[in-house]
Design an enzyme around this catalytic site. Structure first.
Site, mmCIF file in Angstrom:
data_model
loop_
_atom_site.group_PDB
_atom_site.id
_atom_site.type_symbol
_atom_site.label_atom_id
_atom_site.label_comp_id
_atom_site.label_asym_id
_atom_site.label_seq_id
_atom_site.Cartn_x
_atom_site.Cartn_y
_atom_site.Cartn_z
ATOM 1 N N SER A 36 123.201 4.672 3.918
ATOM 2 C CA SER A 36 124.289 5.130 4.914
ATOM 3 C C SER A 36 123.693 4.970 6.285
ATOM 4 O O SER A 36 122.837 4.071 6.608
ATOM 5 C CB SER A 36 125.194 6.346 4.697
ATOM 6 O OG SER A 36 126.101 6.427 5.188
ATOM 7 N N ASP A 180 129.683 3.147 0.449
ATOM 8 C CA ASP A 180 128.585 3.984 0.852
ATOM 9 C C ASP A 180 127.673 4.347 -0.547
ATOM 10 O O ASP A 180 128.121 4.771 -1.221
ATOM 11 C CB ASP A 180 128.979 5.363 1.315
ATOM 12 C CG ASP A 180 128.263 5.642 2.384
ATOM 13 O OD1 ASP A 180 127.009 6.299 1.906
ATOM 14 O OD2 ASP A 180 128.422 6.122 3.758
#
Length: 272
Positions: A36, A180
């Site tokens: 991320s 993610d």
């Protein structure tokens, strides 16, 4: 380097600058694992730009990349996640449930979000330095590690790793949809198993909002049991205040970068 929104990108960049300023430059590591926000920082520090230049791009509002503001009702966000994972019996089932939530969510168009990620990255080619970017298949819940051998563009890999479920759209790669990498682990530190010295940067601290395969302290213990010397860096009090309640808010970038730099400048790393 773990997740933490745009505030996490800024804080981690500032931290690295502060550390390097007194002889503790971590950017030449044999392996960089980015999840991320951490994937953004990892791609940036391997781009060829200096840390000072990268810091200026976070701390100076006139030089910051354009972002899409994310207004989040965190109570609803938590409730949606709680409802999505109800009945999930293991971490893989949790990842599938969160992926299902992400696929159903109304978000900005995928192309608009990809343009934001592209603007963040100084170069769009994979570096020669070993870099791994982590994302999760939204349907199967399987994690995937992208690198320069994967045949996937760096921009797409980073966009997938940054696709916060329910906030940003899942990213389409080779006909699959990815979310993610923090859905598996905010840091994915276990992917450094086998290395002698491991530094884990966790902008959101050690607690995760989702059930992980293992909590971060247990992962660090496993790394040590495998022979690694490990250190963990989390935000200090000033940095937590700068990151604030919404790490996806672009307005956090300048204060988070400045706080990260101050923390790094005051920090002496030790591994054990």
């Amino acid at each position: 380097m773990g997740g933490g929104g745009v505030a996490g990108v800024a804080w981690t960049t500032g931290l690295l600058v502060g550390l390097a300023g007194h002889g503790q430059d971590l950017t030449g590591a044999d392996l960089l694992v980015g999840t991320s926000a951490g994937s953004v920082v990892a791609a940036q520090v391997t781009s060829g730009l200096s840390l000072d230049e990268l810091y200026a791009r976070q701390a100076d509002p006139a030089r910051q990349a354009p972002e899409i503001p994310a207004e989040i009702d965190f109570e609803k966000f938590a409730a949606d996640f709680g409802g999505a994972v109800t009945g999930a019996t293991d971490p893989a089932a949790v990842r599938r449930a969160v992926g299902k939530l992400a696929l159903a969510a109304e978000t900005k168009p995928e192309a608009d979000r990809r343009a934001v990620i592209a603007a963040r990255l100084p170069v769009h080619e994979w570096p020669a330095q070993r870099l791994v970017v982590v994302a999760v298949d939204a349907e199967t819940g399987d994690p995937r590690r992208f690198d320069r051998e994967s045949g996937v563009s760096l921009v797409d890999a980073v966009a997938a790793s940054c696709a916060v479920p329910g906030v940003w759209p899942p990213v389409t790669i080779e006909g699959r949809r990815y979310v993610d990498g923090g859905v598996r682990s905010a840091e994915n530190a276990d992917y450094a198993t086998g290395f002698q010295r491991v530094t884990v940067v966790a902008p959101l601290g050690v607690d995760s909002p989702l059930p992980m395969e293992k909590p971060l302290p247990a992962v660090l213990d496993d790394l040590r049991a495998a022979g690694a010397e490990v250190t963990l860096i989390t935000p200090d009090e000033a940095s937590r205040a700068a990151i604030g309640e919404n790490p996806l808010d672009p307005a956090t970038r300048t204060p988070a970068a400045e706080a990260g730099r101050a923390q790094g400048a005051a920090l002496t790393l030790t591994w054990s």
